[in-house]
Design a protein around this motif. Sequence first.
Motif, PDB file in Angstrom:
ATOM      1  N   LYS A 138      30.014  42.326 -66.922  1.00 33.60           N
ATOM      2  CA  LYS A 138      29.570  41.236 -67.797  1.00 33.60           C
ATOM      3  C   LYS A 138      30.757  40.545 -68.457  1.00 33.60           C
ATOM      4  O   LYS A 138      30.761  39.318 -68.623  1.00 33.60           O
ATOM      5  N   ASP A 139      31.766  41.317 -68.821  1.00 36.20           N
ATOM      6  CA  ASP A 139      32.933  40.743 -69.488  1.00 36.20           C
ATOM      7  C   ASP A 139      33.740  39.869 -68.535  1.00 36.20           C
ATOM      8  O   ASP A 139      34.162  38.766 -68.898  1.00 36.20           O
ATOM      9  N   ILE A 140      33.933  40.327 -67.299  1.00 35.49           N
ATOM     10  CA  ILE A 140      34.757  39.571 -66.348  1.00 35.49           C
ATOM     11  C   ILE A 140      34.067  38.287 -65.909  1.00 35.49           C
ATOM     12  O   ILE A 140      34.717  37.246 -65.738  1.00 35.49           O
ATOM     13  N   PHE A 141      32.744  38.313 -65.764  1.00 32.44           N
ATOM     14  CA  PHE A 141      32.030  37.113 -65.314  1.00 32.44           C
ATOM     15  C   PHE A 141      31.645  36.176 -66.458  1.00 32.44           C
ATOM     16  O   PHE A 141      31.028  35.136 -66.221  1.00 32.44           O
ATOM     17  N   GLN A 142      32.004  36.523 -67.673  1.00 30.57           N
ATOM     18  CA  GLN A 142      31.662  35.688 -68.818  1.00 30.57           C
ATOM     19  C   GLN A 142      32.298  34.312 -68.683  1.00 30.57           C
ATOM     20  O   GLN A 142      33.454  34.170 -68.301  1.00 30.57           O
ATOM     21  N   GLY A 143      31.516  33.282 -69.012  1.00 29.70           N
ATOM     22  CA  GLY A 143      32.029  31.919 -68.985  1.00 29.70           C
ATOM     23  C   GLY A 143      31.827  31.181 -67.683  1.00 29.70           C
ATOM     24  O   GLY A 143      32.040  29.967 -67.621  1.00 29.70           O
ATOM     25  N   LEU A 144      31.419  31.883 -66.620  1.00 30.72           N
ATOM     26  CA  LEU A 144      31.150  31.224 -65.344  1.00 30.72           C
ATOM     27  C   LEU A 144      29.753  30.606 -65.342  1.00 30.72           C
ATOM     28  O   LEU A 144      28.834  31.104 -66.003  1.00 30.72           O
ATOM     29  N   ILE A 181      32.121  34.964 -49.455  1.00 32.15           N
ATOM     30  CA  ILE A 181      31.904  33.805 -50.322  1.00 32.15           C
ATOM     31  C   ILE A 181      32.783  32.637 -49.881  1.00 32.15           C
ATOM     32  O   ILE A 181      32.343  31.478 -49.872  1.00 32.15           O
ATOM     33  N   ASP A 182      34.021  32.926 -49.495  1.00 31.49           N
ATOM     34  CA  ASP A 182      34.934  31.860 -49.072  1.00 31.49           C
ATOM     35  C   ASP A 182      34.430  31.146 -47.811  1.00 31.49           C
ATOM     36  O   ASP A 182      34.835  30.000 -47.554  1.00 31.49           O
ATOM     37  N   ARG A 183      33.588  31.791 -47.018  1.00 33.79           N
ATOM     38  CA  ARG A 183      33.065  31.178 -45.788  1.00 33.79           C
ATOM     39  C   ARG A 183      31.853  30.282 -46.052  1.00 33.79           C
ATOM     40  O   ARG A 183      31.436  29.543 -45.160  1.00 33.79           O
ATOM     41  N   VAL A 184      31.285  30.350 -47.236  1.00 28.93           N
ATOM     42  CA  VAL A 184      30.076  29.584 -47.548  1.00 28.93           C
ATOM     43  C   VAL A 184      30.447  28.136 -47.857  1.00 28.93           C
ATOM     44  O   VAL A 184      31.303  27.869 -48.704  1.00 28.93           O
ATOM     45  N   LEU A 185      29.803  27.195 -47.152  1.00 32.64           N
ATOM     46  CA  LEU A 185      30.044  25.778 -47.412  1.00 32.64           C
ATOM     47  C   LEU A 185      29.431  25.388 -48.752  1.00 32.64           C
ATOM     48  O   LEU A 185      30.104  24.845 -49.607  1.00 32.64           O
ATOM     49  N   ILE A 243      34.197  32.990 -56.509  1.00 41.21           N
ATOM     50  CA  ILE A 243      33.110  32.166 -57.042  1.00 41.21           C
ATOM     51  C   ILE A 243      33.662  30.884 -57.639  1.00 41.21           C
ATOM     52  O   ILE A 243      33.089  29.797 -57.471  1.00 41.21           O
ATOM     53  N   GLU A 244      34.781  30.973 -58.332  1.00 35.57           N
ATOM     54  CA  GLU A 244      35.405  29.777 -58.900  1.00 35.57           C
ATOM     55  C   GLU A 244      35.786  28.800 -57.786  1.00 35.57           C
ATOM     56  O   GLU A 244      35.601  27.578 -57.934  1.00 35.57           O
ATOM     57  N   ARG A 245      36.318  29.318 -56.685  1.00 41.77           N
ATOM     58  CA  ARG A 245      36.670  28.445 -55.560  1.00 41.77           C
ATOM     59  C   ARG A 245      35.431  27.790 -54.967  1.00 41.77           C
ATOM     60  O   ARG A 245      35.448  26.596 -54.623  1.00 41.77           O
ATOM     61  N   SER A 284      31.739  23.175 -54.327  1.00 41.86           N
ATOM     62  CA  SER A 284      30.284  23.068 -54.198  1.00 41.86           C
ATOM     63  C   SER A 284      29.640  23.396 -55.544  1.00 41.86           C
ATOM     64  O   SER A 284      29.023  24.456 -55.709  1.00 41.86           O
ATOM     65  N   PRO A 285      29.762  22.504 -56.523  1.00 40.87           N
ATOM     66  CA  PRO A 285      29.261  22.806 -57.869  1.00 40.87           C
ATOM     67  C   PRO A 285      27.747  22.968 -57.954  1.00 40.87           C
ATOM     68  O   PRO A 285      27.245  23.532 -58.931  1.00 40.87           O
ATOM     69  N   ASP A 286      27.020  22.469 -56.949  1.00 39.24           N
ATOM     70  CA  ASP A 286      25.561  22.573 -56.980  1.00 39.24           C
ATOM     71  C   ASP A 286      25.043  23.888 -56.415  1.00 39.24           C
ATOM     72  O   ASP A 286      23.842  24.178 -56.515  1.00 39.24           O
ATOM     73  N   ALA A 287      25.915  24.673 -55.797  1.00 39.79           N
ATOM     74  CA  ALA A 287      25.489  25.965 -55.266  1.00 39.79           C
ATOM     75  C   ALA A 287      25.146  26.907 -56.418  1.00 39.79           C
ATOM     76  O   ALA A 287      25.748  26.842 -57.494  1.00 39.79           O
TER      77      ALA A 287
END
Length: 264
Positions: free
Chosen positions: A220-226, A140-144, A178-180, A185-188
């Motif tokens: 589901k709990d850890i990814f909540q709010g993303l 994920i960190d390698r994705v522009l 994912i947060e990074r 890249s907020p549109d990804a």
Amino acid sequence: QLNTQPLWDFTYCETSKTDKEKCKVGMQSPASSGYVLQNTWHPKFCSVSDFSTVDKVQVCLKKKIIYILGDSTLRQWIYYFPQRVPTLKFFDLHEPGVFTTHLAIDHNTNTLITWKKHGNPFVTQVWFSIKDEDYVTREIDRVLGDKDTAIVLTLGQHFRPFPIEVFIRRVINVRRAIERLLLHSPDAKVIIKAENIREMYIDTERFGDFHGYVQHITLKDIFQGLNIGFIDAWDMTIAYGTNNVHPPDHVIWNQIIMFLTYLC
């Protein structure tokens, strides 16, 4: 006096589903996230788009770069895509085995789809190369990333024999990656596919759905709010009654329809 009221009003489901908002990233998937009717998955919290023709799928995939990261339940996706879009062709990367990177290209629409396995733990009896192996977080960190970039990932099946702490640490690290990504890249688009239920007779003590359910609610709990999309493959495969870690094609297609709806 017996209660003659039906337990499930399918007429209500059919008439109300058109009033629901289209599935979008950021929506929260509730417990018991949908139902199967006429062999089609219907989410309770949103409506899916129509991808019944090749043209509609091609329009959605046009100029998209899609990274599929995870286990063989997502490898099924990249195998199934060319069945719906015949112009998607596999490019031979000259790597051995079924767990190598898979690459599918559609030159007509400039679409690129890749699948890569996630890092250890990865339980299999098949030999595979570790030359280009890496953890999902690093991938994920390698994705522009831009508006035409999408990431689909799943974690779970290969973590079941191990302590839950291993799974929790991995998922937290994936969330941070994912947060990074969304920071620069907020549109990804990022889509999480939950794990499938599986057979009940294959080493149930280590791989059974008891462990899978604990991981499912943890995920589901850890990814909540993303600001991500969620494909509840757990509820979906329960509703279809597959009891197979690799469900049949019609189930795979309904998972992909959810993804395409989030994507477009």
